[in-house]
Design a protein around this motif. Sequence first.
Motif, PDB file in Angstrom:
ATOM      1  N   GLY A  11      17.249 -39.836  60.147  1.00  0.00           N
ATOM      2  CA  GLY A  11      16.541 -39.334  61.325  1.00  0.00           C
ATOM      3  C   GLY A  11      15.173 -39.985  61.494  1.00  0.00           C
ATOM      4  O   GLY A  11      14.507 -40.338  60.514  1.00  0.00           O
ATOM      5  N   SER A  13      12.719 -38.434  62.239  1.00  0.00           N
ATOM      6  CA  SER A  13      11.736 -37.519  61.649  1.00  0.00           C
ATOM      7  C   SER A  13      11.464 -37.870  60.186  1.00  0.00           C
ATOM      8  O   SER A  13      10.433 -37.480  59.638  1.00  0.00           O
ATOM      9  CB  SER A  13      12.238 -36.075  61.754  1.00  0.00           C
ATOM     10  OG  SER A  13      13.448 -35.912  61.038  1.00  0.00           O
ATOM     11  N   LYS A  18       6.264 -38.337  63.005  1.00  0.00           N
ATOM     12  CA  LYS A  18       6.642 -37.938  64.368  1.00  0.00           C
ATOM     13  C   LYS A  18       5.463 -37.665  65.282  1.00  0.00           C
ATOM     14  O   LYS A  18       5.534 -37.910  66.479  1.00  0.00           O
ATOM     15  CB  LYS A  18       7.577 -36.722  64.320  1.00  0.00           C
ATOM     16  CG  LYS A  18       9.016 -37.118  64.634  1.00  0.00           C
ATOM     17  CD  LYS A  18       9.893 -35.928  64.875  1.00  0.00           C
ATOM     18  CE  LYS A  18      10.988 -36.257  65.874  1.00  0.00           C
ATOM     19  NZ  LYS A  18      11.990 -35.195  65.992  1.00  0.00           N
ATOM     20  N   ASP A 175      14.327 -34.164  58.125  1.00  0.00           N
ATOM     21  CA  ASP A 175      13.093 -33.833  57.406  1.00  0.00           C
ATOM     22  C   ASP A 175      13.030 -32.365  56.985  1.00  0.00           C
ATOM     23  O   ASP A 175      11.973 -31.851  56.674  1.00  0.00           O
ATOM     24  CB  ASP A 175      11.857 -34.216  58.240  1.00  0.00           C
ATOM     25  CG  ASP A 175      11.705 -33.370  59.483  1.00  0.00           C
ATOM     26  OD1 ASP A 175      12.706 -32.743  59.904  1.00  0.00           O
ATOM     27  OD2 ASP A 175      10.594 -33.324  60.041  1.00  0.00           O
ATOM     28  N   GLY A 178      18.342 -28.790  55.617  1.00  0.00           N
ATOM     29  CA  GLY A 178      19.688 -28.665  56.180  1.00  0.00           C
ATOM     30  C   GLY A 178      19.612 -27.820  57.428  1.00  0.00           C
ATOM     31  O   GLY A 178      18.560 -27.764  58.077  1.00  0.00           O
ATOM     32  N   TYR A 180      19.346 -24.334  59.202  1.00  0.00           N
ATOM     33  CA  TYR A 180      18.847 -22.992  58.914  1.00  0.00           C
ATOM     34  C   TYR A 180      19.290 -22.026  60.018  1.00  0.00           C
ATOM     35  O   TYR A 180      19.768 -22.446  61.071  1.00  0.00           O
ATOM     36  CB  TYR A 180      17.314 -23.000  58.858  1.00  0.00           C
ATOM     37  CG  TYR A 180      16.735 -23.606  57.608  1.00  0.00           C
ATOM     38  CD1 TYR A 180      16.761 -24.988  57.391  1.00  0.00           C
ATOM     39  CD2 TYR A 180      16.140 -22.802  56.645  1.00  0.00           C
ATOM     40  CE1 TYR A 180      16.217 -25.545  56.250  1.00  0.00           C
ATOM     41  CE2 TYR A 180      15.584 -23.349  55.492  1.00  0.00           C
ATOM     42  CZ  TYR A 180      15.625 -24.723  55.299  1.00  0.00           C
ATOM     43  OH  TYR A 180      15.088 -25.255  54.173  1.00  0.00           O
ATOM     44  N   ASP A 183      14.808 -22.510  63.438  1.00  0.00           N
ATOM     45  CA  ASP A 183      13.983 -23.670  63.067  1.00  0.00           C
ATOM     46  C   ASP A 183      13.027 -23.293  61.927  1.00  0.00           C
ATOM     47  O   ASP A 183      12.134 -22.466  62.119  1.00  0.00           O
ATOM     48  CB  ASP A 183      13.201 -24.137  64.300  1.00  0.00           C
ATOM     49  CG  ASP A 183      12.452 -25.446  64.033  1.00  0.00           C
ATOM     50  OD1 ASP A 183      12.284 -25.816  62.853  1.00  0.00           O
ATOM     51  OD2 ASP A 183      12.042 -26.098  65.018  1.00  0.00           O
ATOM     52  N   LYS A 185      10.630 -24.733  60.708  1.00  0.00           N
ATOM     53  CA  LYS A 185       9.219 -25.077  60.927  1.00  0.00           C
ATOM     54  C   LYS A 185       8.508 -24.015  61.763  1.00  0.00           C
ATOM     55  O   LYS A 185       7.289 -23.959  61.791  1.00  0.00           O
ATOM     56  CB  LYS A 185       9.112 -26.435  61.615  1.00  0.00           C
ATOM     57  CG  LYS A 185       9.420 -27.577  60.669  1.00  0.00           C
ATOM     58  CD  LYS A 185       9.179 -28.884  61.355  1.00  0.00           C
ATOM     59  CE  LYS A 185       9.588 -30.045  60.475  1.00  0.00           C
ATOM     60  NZ  LYS A 185       9.884 -31.220  61.290  1.00  0.00           N
ATOM     61  N   THR A 217      17.544 -22.810  67.784  1.00  0.00           N
ATOM     62  CA  THR A 217      17.506 -23.737  66.660  1.00  0.00           C
ATOM     63  C   THR A 217      17.016 -25.120  67.120  1.00  0.00           C
ATOM     64  O   THR A 217      17.133 -26.086  66.401  1.00  0.00           O
ATOM     65  CB  THR A 217      18.886 -23.870  65.991  1.00  0.00           C
ATOM     66  OG1 THR A 217      19.727 -24.549  66.896  1.00  0.00           O
ATOM     67  CG2 THR A 217      19.468 -22.535  65.639  1.00  0.00           C
ATOM     68  N   LYS A 223      22.235 -31.650  67.914  1.00  0.00           N
ATOM     69  CA  LYS A 223      22.551 -32.779  67.030  1.00  0.00           C
ATOM     70  C   LYS A 223      23.961 -32.627  66.456  1.00  0.00           C
ATOM     71  O   LYS A 223      24.771 -33.546  66.494  1.00  0.00           O
ATOM     72  CB  LYS A 223      21.513 -32.753  65.905  1.00  0.00           C
ATOM     73  CG  LYS A 223      21.580 -33.867  64.902  1.00  0.00           C
ATOM     74  CD  LYS A 223      20.542 -33.654  63.812  1.00  0.00           C
ATOM     75  CE  LYS A 223      19.128 -33.854  64.284  1.00  0.00           C
ATOM     76  NZ  LYS A 223      18.877 -35.178  64.850  1.00  0.00           N
TER      77      LYS A 223
HETATM   78  P1  ADP Z   1      15.813 -36.546  63.712  1.00  0.00           P
HETATM   79  O1  ADP Z   1      15.021 -37.040  64.875  1.00  0.00           O
HETATM   80  O2  ADP Z   1      15.201 -36.839  62.407  1.00  0.00           O
HETATM   81  O3  ADP Z   1      17.253 -36.853  63.748  1.00  0.00           O
HETATM   82  P2  ADP Z   1      15.203 -33.995  64.818  1.00  0.00           P
HETATM   83  O4  ADP Z   1      13.706 -33.970  64.746  1.00  0.00           O
HETATM   84  O5  ADP Z   1      15.864 -34.193  66.131  1.00  0.00           O
HETATM   85  O6  ADP Z   1      15.769 -34.977  63.752  1.00  0.00           O
HETATM   86  O7  ADP Z   1      15.826 -32.667  64.213  1.00  0.00           O
HETATM   87  C1  ADP Z   1      15.370 -32.188  62.979  1.00  0.00           C
HETATM   88  C2  ADP Z   1      14.453 -31.033  63.270  1.00  0.00           C
HETATM   89  O8  ADP Z   1      15.221 -29.962  63.836  1.00  0.00           O
HETATM   90  C3  ADP Z   1      13.799 -30.439  62.058  1.00  0.00           C
HETATM   91  O9  ADP Z   1      12.588 -31.073  61.794  1.00  0.00           O
HETATM   92  C4  ADP Z   1      13.604 -28.977  62.452  1.00  0.00           C
HETATM   93  O10 ADP Z   1      12.255 -28.672  62.754  1.00  0.00           O
HETATM   94  C5  ADP Z   1      14.414 -28.819  63.723  1.00  0.00           C
HETATM   95  N1  ADP Z   1      15.298 -27.663  63.730  1.00  0.00           N
HETATM   96  C6  ADP Z   1      15.477 -26.865  64.795  1.00  0.00           C
HETATM   97  N2  ADP Z   1      16.330 -25.896  64.508  1.00  0.00           N
HETATM   98  C7  ADP Z   1      16.733 -26.055  63.240  1.00  0.00           C
HETATM   99  C8  ADP Z   1      17.630 -25.344  62.386  1.00  0.00           C
HETATM  100  N3  ADP Z   1      18.314 -24.282  62.788  1.00  0.00           N
HETATM  101  N4  ADP Z   1      17.814 -25.815  61.136  1.00  0.00           N
HETATM  102  C9  ADP Z   1      17.170 -26.918  60.717  1.00  0.00           C
HETATM  103  N5  ADP Z   1      16.303 -27.622  61.484  1.00  0.00           N
HETATM  104  C10 ADP Z   1      16.071 -27.200  62.731  1.00  0.00           C
END
Ligand code: ADP
Length: 265
Positions: A11, A13, A18, A175, A178, A180, A183, A185, A217, A223
Motif C-alpha cells: 500500500g 500508506s 501519506k 499500515d 489488518g 478491524y 478504522d 486510527k 471502515t 479495498k
Molecule cells: P493503501 O493506500 O496503503 O493501500 P489505504 O490507506 O487505502 O491503504 O487503507 C488503509 C487504511 O484504511 C488504514 O490506514 C486505516 O486507517 C484505514 N481503515 C479504515 N477502516 C479500516 C478497518 N476497518 N480496518 C483497518 N483499516 C481501516
Amino acid sequence: MSHKPVVLKIGGSAITFKEKPLTPNLRVMKRLAREISKARISKLLIVHGGGSFGHPIAKEYAINEGFKTKEQNIGFCWTHSAMVTLNSLFVNTLIQRDIPAIGIAPSSCILTKHGRIYAFDDKALTKFFEKDFIPVLYGDAVIDVAKGFSILSGDQLVSNLALKFEAERIIMGVDVDGVYTADPKKHSSASLIPQLTLKELKKMYKNLGDAGTVDVTGGMLGKIKELIPAIREGITVSIVNATKSNRVYKALKNEKVVGTYIQKG
Ligand code: ADP
C-alpha cells in the motif's frame, strides 16, 4: 510448496508518508526488499499504491472524474510521472537486493471503461513473468474509453492479475495490522478481525448498506471489495502490516502471522 504465483500489494500508506506530498518511506522500502529477497518466492507479482505520490495531484486535477478540460492533461501527466518516480525508487531498492524487478506502467498497457479494466495488453508482462522477472505494477492514471481518463487503483489491478495468472494467494501490505471492526486510527476500541469468509464479508457489506450510513471502515472495505472476484475463485487474501518487521515475510512464507486472513469459505 505450491508453484502457483503470489500477488503482493504494498500500500501507498506503507511506502510513502501519506501526509507529506511526494515523500517516500525509504526505510520501509529497504526492509521490504530484504524480506521479499529472503522469502525467495519463485513466482511473484508486485503491485504498489500511490500514497502521497499519486493521490494529491490526481485529486487536484480531478483525474478520476474523467476528461472535462484540456488543462487536466498536465495533471494526468504529473500524476503518472509521480507514480513512475515512486515505482523506480521501489524497483531500484528491490534490484539492490538482487530481485529481478521490472517496473511496468499500467497506463502503457491498460485501458479502462468507466473506471474498470477494459483492455489489457499483457504480452510483455506475461513474457517477463514466464522468464522469472518480478513485474512491479502500480495504481496509475490511465486512458478510459468512456470518460477520457481515470485512476486505476492498485487494488483493482491486484484482483485482475491474481485471476489472470491463477495466483494461489494475495498478500496486502498496509499500515495497520489488518481489518478491524472500525478504522483503528479513529476508533481506539476497534478490534482486529483475524479471519473472514466471503459470507461474513458479504454480511458486513449488507449491514453497512442497511444502516444507510457511510462506510465506517473508510477505505478498507472498498479495498477488499475489489478482491472479491479473486476470493470467489478460491484465491486467499492475507492483509498484514507492511510497516512492521517480518509481517510481509511471514505472509510470503505462508507462516502464521498477525493480520486478517480471508478465504472463500
Ligand atoms: P493503501 O493506500 O496503503 O493501500 P489505504 O490507506 O487505502 O491503504 O487503507 C488503509 C487504511 O484504511 C488504514 O490506514 C486505516 O486507517 C484505514 N481503515 C479504515 N477502516 C479500516 C478497518 N476497518 N480496518 C483497518 N483499516 C481501516
